[in-house]
Every structure is written in structure tokens, then in C-alpha cells.
Write a protein that holds these residues in place. Sequence first.
Motif, mmCIF file in Angstrom:
data_model
loop_
_atom_site.group_PDB
_atom_site.id
_atom_site.type_symbol
_atom_site.label_atom_id
_atom_site.label_comp_id
_atom_site.label_asym_id
_atom_site.label_seq_id
_atom_site.Cartn_x
_atom_site.Cartn_y
_atom_site.Cartn_z
ATOM 1 N N SER A 504 0.847 -1.196 0.000
ATOM 2 C CA SER A 504 0.000 0.000 0.000
ATOM 3 C C SER A 504 0.876 1.238 0.000
ATOM 4 O O SER A 504 1.859 1.319 0.740
ATOM 5 C CB SER A 504 -0.960 -0.007 1.183
ATOM 6 O OG SER A 504 -0.292 0.053 2.394
ATOM 7 N N CYS A 505 0.522 2.188 -0.853
ATOM 8 C CA CYS A 505 1.365 3.369 -1.002
ATOM 9 C C CYS A 505 1.224 4.267 0.229
ATOM 10 O O CYS A 505 0.238 4.190 0.949
ATOM 11 C CB CYS A 505 1.041 4.098 -2.296
ATOM 12 S SG CYS A 505 -0.396 5.164 -2.228
ATOM 13 N N PRO A 506 2.224 5.096 0.467
ATOM 14 C CA PRO A 506 2.188 5.922 1.681
ATOM 15 C C PRO A 506 1.217 7.087 1.557
ATOM 16 O O PRO A 506 0.977 7.789 2.528
ATOM 17 C CB PRO A 506 3.624 6.437 1.784
ATOM 18 C CG PRO A 506 4.144 6.411 0.393
ATOM 19 C CD PRO A 506 3.464 5.282 -0.298
ATOM 20 N N SER A 507 0.676 7.304 0.354
ATOM 21 C CA SER A 507 -0.190 8.435 -0.018
ATOM 22 C C SER A 507 0.639 9.702 -0.181
ATOM 23 O O SER A 507 1.742 9.824 0.356
ATOM 24 C CB SER A 507 -1.366 8.634 0.944
ATOM 25 O OG SER A 507 -1.039 9.497 1.989
ATOM 26 N N CYS A 508 0.120 10.608 -0.964
ATOM 27 C CA CYS A 508 0.784 11.887 -1.220
ATOM 28 C C CYS A 508 -0.286 12.850 -1.720
ATOM 29 O O CYS A 508 -1.478 12.548 -1.638
ATOM 30 C CB CYS A 508 1.906 11.714 -2.246
ATOM 31 S SG CYS A 508 1.313 11.466 -3.924
ATOM 32 N N GLY A 509 0.119 13.971 -2.266
ATOM 33 C CA GLY A 509 -0.850 14.956 -2.737
ATOM 34 C C GLY A 509 -1.737 14.442 -3.860
ATOM 35 O O GLY A 509 -2.731 15.069 -4.213
ATOM 36 N N ARG A 510 -1.391 13.299 -4.441
ATOM 37 C CA ARG A 510 -2.219 12.764 -5.529
ATOM 38 C C ARG A 510 -3.317 11.824 -5.032
ATOM 39 O O ARG A 510 -4.157 11.394 -5.803
ATOM 40 C CB ARG A 510 -1.340 11.937 -6.477
ATOM 41 C CG ARG A 510 -0.466 12.712 -7.402
ATOM 42 C CD ARG A 510 0.035 11.752 -8.499
ATOM 43 N NE ARG A 510 0.751 12.475 -9.522
ATOM 44 C CZ ARG A 510 2.077 12.497 -9.602
ATOM 45 N NH1 ARG A 510 2.804 11.855 -8.727
ATOM 46 N NH2 ARG A 510 2.665 13.169 -10.568
ATOM 47 N N THR A 511 -3.262 11.467 -3.757
ATOM 48 C CA THR A 511 -4.132 10.408 -3.239
ATOM 49 C C THR A 511 -5.612 10.766 -3.359
ATOM 50 O O THR A 511 -6.001 11.883 -3.053
ATOM 51 C CB THR A 511 -3.795 10.149 -1.758
ATOM 52 O OG1 THR A 511 -2.402 9.973 -1.664
ATOM 53 C CG2 THR A 511 -4.490 8.912 -1.238
ATOM 54 N N LEU A 512 -6.418 9.773 -3.772
ATOM 55 C CA LEU A 512 -7.824 10.055 -4.053
ATOM 56 C C LEU A 512 -8.784 9.461 -3.020
ATOM 57 O O LEU A 512 -9.992 9.553 -3.173
ATOM 58 C CB LEU A 512 -8.171 9.530 -5.449
ATOM 59 C CG LEU A 512 -7.456 10.291 -6.582
ATOM 60 C CD1 LEU A 512 -7.499 9.502 -7.875
ATOM 61 C CD2 LEU A 512 -8.073 11.668 -6.782
ATOM 62 N N ILE A 536 -2.793 -1.572 -2.733
ATOM 63 C CA ILE A 536 -3.789 -0.522 -2.437
ATOM 64 C C ILE A 536 -3.102 0.806 -2.750
ATOM 65 O O ILE A 536 -2.212 1.239 -2.021
ATOM 66 C CB ILE A 536 -4.241 -0.599 -0.965
ATOM 67 C CG1 ILE A 536 -4.720 -2.013 -0.633
ATOM 68 C CG2 ILE A 536 -5.363 0.422 -0.689
ATOM 69 C CD1 ILE A 536 -4.801 -2.315 0.841
ATOM 70 N N MET A 537 -3.508 1.419 -3.841
ATOM 71 C CA MET A 537 -2.764 2.567 -4.373
ATOM 72 C C MET A 537 -3.658 3.793 -4.477
ATOM 73 O O MET A 537 -4.794 3.710 -4.949
ATOM 74 C CB MET A 537 -2.242 2.222 -5.773
ATOM 75 C CG MET A 537 -1.254 1.096 -5.772
ATOM 76 S SD MET A 537 0.314 1.626 -5.071
ATOM 77 C CE MET A 537 0.867 0.122 -4.341
ATOM 78 N N GLY A 538 -3.094 4.914 -4.104
ATOM 79 C CA GLY A 538 -3.875 6.144 -4.021
ATOM 80 C C GLY A 538 -4.257 6.757 -5.349
ATOM 81 O O GLY A 538 -5.216 7.520 -5.425
ATOM 82 N N CYS A 539 -3.523 6.464 -6.415
ATOM 83 C CA CYS A 539 -3.857 7.120 -7.682
ATOM 84 C C CYS A 539 -3.533 6.215 -8.856
ATOM 85 O O CYS A 539 -2.719 5.305 -8.750
ATOM 86 C CB CYS A 539 -3.099 8.439 -7.821
ATOM 87 S SG CYS A 539 -1.367 8.218 -8.235
ATOM 88 N N ILE A 540 -4.193 6.502 -9.962
ATOM 89 C CA ILE A 540 -4.003 5.669 -11.166
ATOM 90 C C ILE A 540 -2.733 6.047 -11.919
ATOM 91 O O ILE A 540 -2.225 5.278 -12.718
ATOM 92 C CB ILE A 540 -5.245 5.770 -12.078
ATOM 93 C CG1 ILE A 540 -5.220 4.685 -13.175
ATOM 94 C CG2 ILE A 540 -5.358 7.140 -12.736
ATOM 95 C CD1 ILE A 540 -6.426 3.834 -13.149
ATOM 96 N N VAL A 541 -2.200 7.240 -11.629
ATOM 97 C CA VAL A 541 -1.022 7.701 -12.377
ATOM 98 C C VAL A 541 0.175 6.788 -12.095
ATOM 99 O O VAL A 541 0.826 6.284 -13.005
ATOM 100 C CB VAL A 541 -0.673 9.158 -11.988
ATOM 101 C CG1 VAL A 541 0.382 9.713 -12.913
ATOM 102 C CG2 VAL A 541 -1.907 10.021 -11.996
ATOM 103 N N ASN A 542 0.434 6.568 -10.812
ATOM 104 C CA ASN A 542 1.582 5.738 -10.462
ATOM 105 C C ASN A 542 1.192 4.375 -9.938
ATOM 106 O O ASN A 542 1.978 3.440 -9.982
ATOM 107 C CB ASN A 542 2.409 6.407 -9.356
ATOM 108 C CG ASN A 542 3.213 7.530 -9.909
ATOM 109 O OD1 ASN A 542 3.530 7.555 -11.077
ATOM 110 N ND2 ASN A 542 3.532 8.483 -9.061
ATOM 111 N N GLY A 543 -0.021 4.274 -9.390
ATOM 112 C CA GLY A 543 -0.421 3.079 -8.660
ATOM 113 C C GLY A 543 -0.175 1.768 -9.386
ATOM 114 O O GLY A 543 0.560 0.919 -8.893
ATOM 115 N N PRO A 544 -0.783 1.559 -10.584
ATOM 116 C CA PRO A 544 -0.676 0.251 -11.224
ATOM 117 C C PRO A 544 0.767 -0.175 -11.446
ATOM 118 O O PRO A 544 1.108 -1.339 -11.276
ATOM 119 C CB PRO A 544 -1.404 0.453 -12.556
ATOM 120 C CG PRO A 544 -2.333 1.599 -12.310
ATOM 121 C CD PRO A 544 -1.638 2.492 -11.326
HETATM 122 S S1 SF4 Z 1 0.596 5.699 -5.827
HETATM 123 FE FE1 SF4 Z 1 -0.099 7.764 -6.350
HETATM 124 S S2 SF4 Z 1 -1.087 8.477 -4.454
HETATM 125 FE FE2 SF4 Z 1 0.193 6.764 -3.871
HETATM 126 S S3 SF4 Z 1 2.139 7.715 -3.224
HETATM 127 FE FE3 SF4 Z 1 2.360 7.089 -5.392
HETATM 128 S S4 SF4 Z 1 1.816 8.950 -6.519
HETATM 129 FE FE4 SF4 Z 1 1.031 9.248 -4.424
#
Ligand code: SF4
Length: 603
Positions: A504-512, A536-544
Motif C-alpha cells: 500500500s502506497c504511503p499516499s501523497c498529494g495525488r491520493t484520491l 492498495i494505491m492512491g492514484c491511477i497515475v503511479n499506482g498500477p
Molecule cells: S501511488 Fe499515487 S497516491 Fe500513492 S504515493 Fe504514489 S503517486 Fe502518491
Amino acid sequence: MTTTDTMDTDATVEQSIAMIKAGSEYVRITAPNSRQAQNLQNIKDKLNKKGYPAPLIADIHFTPNAAEIAAQIVEKVRINPGNYADQKKFKIREYSDKEYKLEIDRIHDKFSPLVKLCKKHGTAMRIGTNHGSLSDRIMNRYGDTPFGMVESALEFARICEIYNFHNIVFSMKASNPIVVVQAYRLLVKKMIEENMNYPLHLGVTEAGDGEDGRIKSALGIGTLLYEGLGDTIRVSLTEPPENEIPVAKRLVDRYSGYKLDGSSKFGIHDSHFELRKTNTVLNIGGKNVPRVIVDLSFKNHISRCDLSSLGYAYMEEEDKWGISDFACDYIYIGNNELDFNIPGTLGVIQNLNVWNKNERHYPLISLDDLNKHKISSKLKFLDFKISNINHLSIDDIANDHSLVILSQSKDRFDIINQKKLFRKLLDNKCKIPIILSSFYDKSLEDLKIQLYSTIDLGSLLIEGFGDGIFIENQNPDNRKYVNSTSFGLLQASRRRISKAEYISCPSCGRTLFDLEDTTAMIRSMTGHLKGVKIGIMGCIVNGPGEMADADYGYVGTGVGKISLYRGQKMVKSSIESKFATEALIDLIKEDGNWVEPNKEGVI
Ligand code: SF4
């Protein structure tokens, strides 16, 4: 790294201050587009005005424009060579040498303006490779390997060197700590070959939360720190960012002032895993999973209740034991004797002087005992202090097929002695199984026991050494913690899988979405699915890309919208978040990977 929206200046400033107060020496902030990159100036000004002039790092993945703006504002820009000026579309195609060179030339043209700007403004650059986001070009030529990660970073560094720009730092992150360790070791070797000597930023990415996140981080980062590698670190947890700092500080403090001894450099198997072949002694060694031993020797009397924190629940009415997936395999009881029937899967280790030869009771013996007495037992444990490595004669033990060595370390530098033991056994073709043991004083805080034991034992497990682990500690109040740390460590080192794994990503400003709550909820419903990996990823940009080897993915695709992945393939898109966990479970069921939680045995 902040988790706020970068356009929300006040929230980002407040969170940065909380991190700095907790001990963070740098603050990294995501800047996915030009507007956000520009707002770094407001954040920086406000932090300075409030008296917190910590260096800022802009986190850039895809957008050269954002990077070029940020480079004129902050102290460091992080770029991901898998995304920056390169592409990842999961296409399979072969590149001829000529096509490959043309691609590098294209990257050069897109990347060099940033290099020039960084040079002009004295801005540092982190070339931060992520295992999960290697470009198609790198993947097709080098595969999803530590070698590909290293080459991906070096291609960018070579461009920096053309412009005589050397203010660079490398990172090689992955969610699998084994890949992390192998990639950094390989990077250092490659740097030496290319006459480079750049600093390293260490981290395990998408490590998750709680115990798992801490153990994975300690395993990757701590193993490298011990080897003298690493100049900055980030512990990446799916928790508020200030929670990352106490873990990071404990890892760094343990090795501060530590002078690298040449012989402690790297492992026996530097950049690959190779399971040491060992004899099978009952359920230890050979093809068995590594065993877990827990210490109860300090007790005056051991009762059934003492086993409840070790995965065994006695059901009085039925007179039977419920056994969980986290039930330890052996208990060490010292001079004690047991006055109850033990569970059928449990073994008991007793000191030789009180060994009663009861069923599944085995003696702990010294080298002296071994030489002087004939001890007849299907299994016996040799009490061996690793500091005596130079006095161990392999001839004395090699032919004893009921022997398992309990190799005990006491010092944070004993990893090197443990490696000497394995080297000696390998050189002599001796297959006696080894239980790795490490001692921690009972006054040591729990978190330190967890982090330190992970490094001391885990750095050997990830190379394929060790047939079991024994975290020796006599604090009566933390038996459950020590037992759970043992299973967590074996899971993180991928030597024994006893639960589901979360990337699971740590989340950042992109998290949805709220990553912390969502991760906790998914964990509570799927934690019993042994061996299933869920991203479990916060955004589609980097998540997949980042969830690399997950079996299933739960990825934010818009506000309140989730997409589900099977491996790297999206199978359901834009599900309303309130239905998404159920949909994930349905997907797991569809694949036949669901089992109902076992209420009886689970503790
Ligand atoms: S997957 Fe997206 S939301 Fe999660 S840390 Fe990486 S860039 Fe941020």
C-alpha cells in the motif's frame, strides 16, 4: 513526504512542520504539474517565515515542465527515470541496438534542460528508480530485475555527467526488501566500475502500515546501513508521515558512528537468493519452512495460558487446542518442566540437565556435552555463541544428523560472524541446519526489538540462510509481539508466508481516498488469505506500475471512484468506493482464491 494536496499551502506547511518537529531533516512534496510546482515557492516562503527552513524536495514523475519550475525553487528534485521522458505502456517490443540508442538520444534531449537548470541553480537531483515503474524499454531489454533498475538510473546519470553535473543522489526502491537490497548492492558495484561515487537515498516503497511496514523497511534499509551504504533514508508507511520518523531515527541511530569493516561489505550471495541446502531433522531444515522458537525459560511456572499469546488457544470444554497460522513451532523452557499436554504441533526445548525425554521434548546441549556424552534424541539443539566461531571445528559436528545449531548473536555487528559460520559450513559441505538467534535485553523497547531483530536475522534470511529464528528476549509482557514479529519477519523475507501481503502506497498529494482507513478495512477482511498480495494505491497515475507483483489491485481513479486490477490488468473501473471492497472480495472469490476466515483457530 507530505500527503496533503500541494495546492493547499497551509495544510502542506502544517504537515511539514509536524514532520520537522518529529525529526525530519528534509521534506518531500509531490509536484505532478506546473501549478503545483509553482506553489512550492509559497510553501517554502511560509515555512521560512515560520522558522522552519528545512530543505524541500519536489517529487516529479512525468512532467518535465514541473521539474524545471521546481528546480528553480527547491533544494532537490526527484525524478523517476521510468516515467520521466520515458514511457511505460506495458508494450512488449524488441529494440535493436540502433533503436535503443535513438531512445537514449531522445531522453537526452528531454532531460538535459533539467540538468542544466539544476546546475545553474545549485539544485540537487535524485535519480530515483522504482522497481514497479521501469520503462518499457528497460523492461524489454533487462526485465523486471535489479539489473534493469540500476541501468535505468545510470542512463540518466551518464547524461548528467556529459554536462559535468554531479550533484546527484540515487535510489533503488521496491516494495520487496529483497529486491531493494540486491539493487543497491548492484548499483554500488556498477558505480565502482564506472568510476562514479554518488550518495544513496534508501527506502522500501509501498511498505504498508503497522508491523508489516516497519519490518519491511527495517529489512531493506537496515541491511544496507549495516553494510555501510546509505546517506539519507525514508521509511515509507501508510500512516501519518510523522510516524515514519521514529522508525527512521532508530535505524540510523543504531549504525551512527559505525566504521565499516571491509569484510562486512555485502552478503555471501550479493545480488541473488540461493537457499542453503540442509539436512532434514524432524521438521527443521531440508524443504521445511523456517521454524519459529519463542523463549519462556525465564518463567517460574509455565501454564497453558502462556501459549495463548503464541498462537495456541486452549478450549477447556472440548479439551483441545485451537492453532492459528501464527503458532510458534518450539518453545524454549530452560530448566522448567511442563505439567500439561502440549499441542500436537509444538516442540519443547529443555536444558540438558532437566531434559525429561517426554514426547516432543528436545535437549539444548553445549559443544562440551556433545563431545563427552552420548545423547540419544531425534533432535538436539547445539547452544553455540557465534563469537566462538573461530573455535568451532566442523569435524566435531558434521556427521551428527540429529543436530541443529542454535547460533546465538548478542551484538549488532555479529551478522558478520554469522556470515563467517555459513561460509565455513558451505566450504566444508556441512549441511547441519542453523536456527538464527539474536539476544535483546528485556529492558529494550519493543519497537527496537522488532527493528533490530529484523536486521540481525533478516539480512541472513534474504540470502537463503537460516532454518529457523529465535528472537531471544525475556520481557514477560511482549511474548505476543515477539511471536508476531518472528512471523512478520519470515513473511517479509519471503521465507514463510502465513498471511496476506499488502503493497500500500504511503499516499501523497495525488491520493484520491483515505488510504489509512481503506488499508485497515481491506486488511481486516482479507488478512487471512495466506499468500495473496493486494496492492492498495492512491492514484491511477503511479499506482498500477508501483504495485508491480500484486495479485489484485485497488486503485483510486477519481474522487470516490476505485478501479480493481487482476495483476497488472484493470478488470473493473470507476466503482463507487463504498462498494469497492465488496467488489474486490467478489473478484478474489471468482478466481477461487477466497477462503472463509477460521474463527476457531484464529487468535
Ligand atoms: S501511488 Fe499515487 S497516491 Fe500513492 S504515493 Fe504514489 S503517486 Fe502518491
